[in-house]
Enzyme design. Structure first.
Site, PDB file in Angstrom:
ATOM      1  N   GLU A  88       0.778  -1.234   0.000  1.00 21.05           N
ATOM      2  CA  GLU A  88       0.000   0.000   0.000  1.00 21.05           C
ATOM      3  C   GLU A  88       0.814   1.291   0.000  1.00 21.05           C
ATOM      4  O   GLU A  88       0.400   2.277  -0.597  1.00 21.05           O
ATOM      5  CB  GLU A  88      -0.935   0.002   1.229  1.00 21.05           C
ATOM      6  N   SER A 462     -37.397 -45.355  28.708  1.00 24.21           N
ATOM      7  CA  SER A 462     -36.939 -45.964  29.963  1.00 24.21           C
ATOM      8  C   SER A 462     -35.950 -45.103  30.730  1.00 24.21           C
ATOM      9  O   SER A 462     -35.681 -45.378  31.906  1.00 24.21           O
ATOM     10  CB  SER A 462     -36.309 -47.332  29.677  1.00 24.21           C
TER      11      SER A 462
END
Length: 775
Positions: A88, A462
């Site tokens: 940049e 159960s």
């Protein structure tokens, strides 16, 4: 003549210079006073999302418009800073906000190229634009940007400006700042990235969508190579580093997740809870939430549930191609077209979508969503072998264009799999205070956000029996009480119909001790127990464990778990057995802190034996634990003995036609519940009981969670006596027999008598009378 020409030229240039200077002065006079204050930079408060962590600091989720992780410049690795400067603004530390050398260079490059190919924005100018200006391409905006950049340079140091840029810049996928992008794209903190990864990230600011490695991997690679060349030209990296970085493969995360551990269902619960309290500010104020989850536990739960569901799915066979994609009549499509065809097909928990390019009984070539062409043969084809037969004409037959799922093999390579249709849930907790240690609400959160731990009301089968047995103990039953396991016919719901419950295996075994009945999960015994203590009493009693009476109607079917529960309720209920009889509330948020680290809220859970309410007698909890230890040691959960521990207790659960499969179990310090079934209830298939389908998930988790953890001991509470009994008839004996636990007030007078009437055989007082009635 020449002198006169030079004189006029000099005057023109001087006049032009004066005019330009005057215009600049005018612009400065008009624009500079209008420039915004830099307070937003000097008191930088970015929008930081809500972040959620495990108790040991692993990130599990974040919520906010912007994904952002603020990092100090001193914590940014040098290679990342160098990559940013190379990409940049390599003269960042030399210019004063506007790089005139860079402007001239860009102008020359653009003139040579015949168009605008290169920009001249410095990092400072980008900071000015990102914080204060729009992205419109006008002369006024450009002048304002340059002047604002110079103002910033006069107010902040170079490192402060670079720090702002590193934290503020948009890098695609809702990621703002390089720390967030590193976690998003590579799944690692910024401090751990290498040269190749740094170059890839540094290439993103120019055009985050165009160079996004998830969306456009090829363009991203070209941009990365450019950044690496610039780093090499600027002598930031050596020749060897440059060549190595060019060749290094990048492992980019394609799911856009930043989490370090997968706990999406918990993250969503936290988000909902925080939103109720703080509303929209949670998405931008940097709140951090620390849950009660433990990273290792959550990872173990994730693996256990995923493997359990996949194992179940494989037991029931391959269903064929998931769909079909038209690949034209011949030839092969370009990669871009194949990627487009797979765009709408999500990857689900490691099951990668792929399109078959070529298929034969011995080999498949397929293009996967991650952009790789893979070949599958041998063991990798076994699961789908019958769908590769030449004579198969089914629509789901595997052929060119078939949409399939593939997954990596443990031995390397790939294998064919499929998206499971069954769902599952798993939750574990500390029984002493209710802290949730792991929670998985379904096979894949992105596929289904329905949380089966908290939202799925299912029949427990159960696995509900221990609560009925606990009620029976309070009514005077003992583990040695004899109950008749014999056929039973009762009036049904409709007139003239009979209800005839059956044991799972369809067999009966006659009189047996209560302990044996639970160990073998005898339905007929459970119904007789409930018949004796009455459904109304049991309906009231189970509310002690946190169950709603209205979801468990006072009918005998309650004994078989015909009511409705959630896995979260079951983990709370079983915690009471594990902690000695105290009611604790499951919770998953430990503490909340604000963006500056100040404590906003701290959980204050009640603790068993300290501040929690006692809800059942300690003797009851202990005896029930010994009963459920026998379920593991000798009964329907005997597989769990493969873990090599003797402190485990629990109960399997299977509903009619194997619609729901459960296992709920614990030791003294950890309780866990697993469930598997279909969202639209239907049979899991023959033999898919709690012990077959749900128990392996529980075992896989507990095997890891309790690894290297010493076995816990269950101290016998005051008021419990150990008495020798005859296992054949439940009678008390002086010598021999087996030890059994009883409330201390167990009547001594019954030493040589039946401990109770045989349930189901009223009035039977002796073995001979029982045999007469039974046989």
């Amino acid at each position: 003549m020449t002198l006169r020409w030079w004189h006029y030229t000099s005057l023109v240039v001087l006049a032009g210079g004066l005019i330009v200077t005057a215009l600049i002065a005018l612009v400065v006079t008009l624009i500079y006073p209008q420039l915004p204050s830099l307070d937003i930079l000097t008191d930088y408060r970015p929008k930081i999302p809500l972040r959620i962590y495990t108790s040991d600091g692993a990130l599990i989720g974040e919520f906010g418009e912007e994904r952002r992780a603020v990092v100090k410049i001193k914590d940014v690795p040098p290679i990342m800073r160098q990559a940013i400067l190379a990409a940049e603004d390599d003269r960042f530390y030399q210019h004063g906000g506007v790089d005139y050398v860079g402007v001239a260079r860009a102008a020359l490059a653009n003139l040579t190229a015949g168009g605008a190919r290169e920009g001249a924005s410095t990092i400072t100018m980008q900071v000015a634009r990102n914080f204060f200006l729009s992205s419109e391409k006008t002369l006024t905006r450009k002048i304002s940007e340059a002047m604002l950049a110079m103002k910033i340079e006069h107010s902040l140091s170079k490192d402060q400006i670079l720090e702002l840029y590193i934290n503020q810049i948009y890098l695609g996928q809702r990621a703002y700042g390089f720390a967030s992008a590193s976690q998003l794209y590579f799944g690692k903190p910024l401090a751990q990235i290498n040269i190749a990864e740094a170059a890839m990230l540094a290439g993103l600011p120019k055009a985050p969508s165009r160079y996004n490695p998830v969306v456009n991997p090829k363009r991203a690679k070209l941009r990365q190579q450019y950044v690496l060349r610039r780093m090499h030209e600027l002598h930031y990296i050596k020749d060897s580093e440059f060549q190595a970085a060019l060749q290094q493969p990048l492992h980019v995360h394609h799911d856009s997740q930043v989490a370090e551990v997968n706990a999406d269902y918990v993250a969503e619960l936290v988000r909902q809870s925080l939103f109720e309290r703080y509303q929209d500010q949670i998405y931008s104020s940097g709140i951090k939430v620390y849950t009660t989850l433990r990273r290792a536990d959550q990872e173990a739960a994730n693996f256990a549930l995923r493997q359990g569901v996949l194992d179940y799915d494989r037991r029931h066979g391959y269903r064929g191609a998931e769909g079909f994609i038209d690949l034209q009549h011949s030839g092969s499509l370009p990669d871009d077209a194949l990627e487009s065809a797979l765009d709408d097909v999500d990857q689900v928990d490691g099951l990668i979508p792929a399109v078959v390019l070529e298929a034969s009984p011995k080999k498949i070539s397929a293009y996967s969503k991650n952009g790789e062409t893979v070949e599958i043969s041998g063991e990798g084809l076994q699961f789908a072998q019958k769908f590769l037969a030449p004579n198969s004409v089914a629509k789901t037959h595997l052929r060119r264009g078939s949409l399939i799922r593939i997954m990596s093999r443990d031995k390397g390579g790939w294998k064919i799999s499929q998206l499971p249709q069954a769902e599952a849930a798993f939750v574990s907790a500390d029984p002493h205070d209710g802290a949730i240690r792991a929670m998985v609400g379904g096979f894949d959160f992105n596929h289904s956000k329905f949380n089966h731990v908290t939202q799925a009301w299912r029949q427990p089968g159960s696995s509900f029996k221990p609560f009925i047995y606990s009620a029976a103990l309070e009514k005077g039953f003992t583990p040695a009480t004899i109950i008749n396991d014999a056929p039973l016919s009762l009036p049904g719901a409709n007139a003239g119909e009979a209800w005839e419950p059956k044991n799972y295996d369809g067999k009966t075994e006659g009189p047996m001790r209560l302990r044996t009945a639970l160990t073998k999960s005898k339905n007929l015994v459970s119904v007789r127990i409930l018949q004796s203590i009455t459904p109304e009493y049991a309906q009231d009693y189970i509310t002690r464990f946190g169950f709603s009476a209205d979801r468990h109607p006072a009918y005998l079917t309650m004994a078989l778990g015909a009511g409705s529960v959630t896995p979260m309720q079951m983990v709370a209920g079983y915690s009471i057995f594990a902690n000695g009889g105290y009611r604790v509330q499951p919770y998953f948020i430990d503490r909340i802190v604000d963006g500056r680290g100040a404590l906003l809220a701290q959980a204050k859970p009640v603790r068993a034996g300290v501040s929690a309410e006692r809800t059942i007698d300690a003797r009851n909890a202990f005896i029930m634990t010994t009963l459920m230890q026998d379920v593991v040691r000798h009964g329907t959960a005997i597989k769990a003995m493969q873990l090599g521990r003797h402190d485990l207790a629990g109960k399997t659960g299977t509903t009619n036609d194997q619609v729901d499969a459960w296992f709920c179990g614990f030791n003294a310090n950890l309780v866990a519940v697993s469930w598997i079934g279909y969202d639209r209830p239907r049979s899991l298939g023959a033999g898919e009981t709690g012990g077959q389908a749900a128990l392996p998930i529980w075992m896989s988790y507990m095997g890891k969670a309790l690894k290297n953890v010493p076995e816990s001991q269950y101290a016998i509470p005051d008021g419990v006596s150990v008495i020798n009994i005859n296992p054949e008839n439940g009678l008390r004996v002086s010598d021999g027999g087996i030890p059994e636990y009883f409330y201390q007030e167990f009547p001594p007078a019954t030493q040589n008598q039946w401990t109770d009437d045989v349930i189901g055989l009223p009035g039977a007082k002796s073995p001979d009378e029982i045999k007469d009635q039974l046989f």
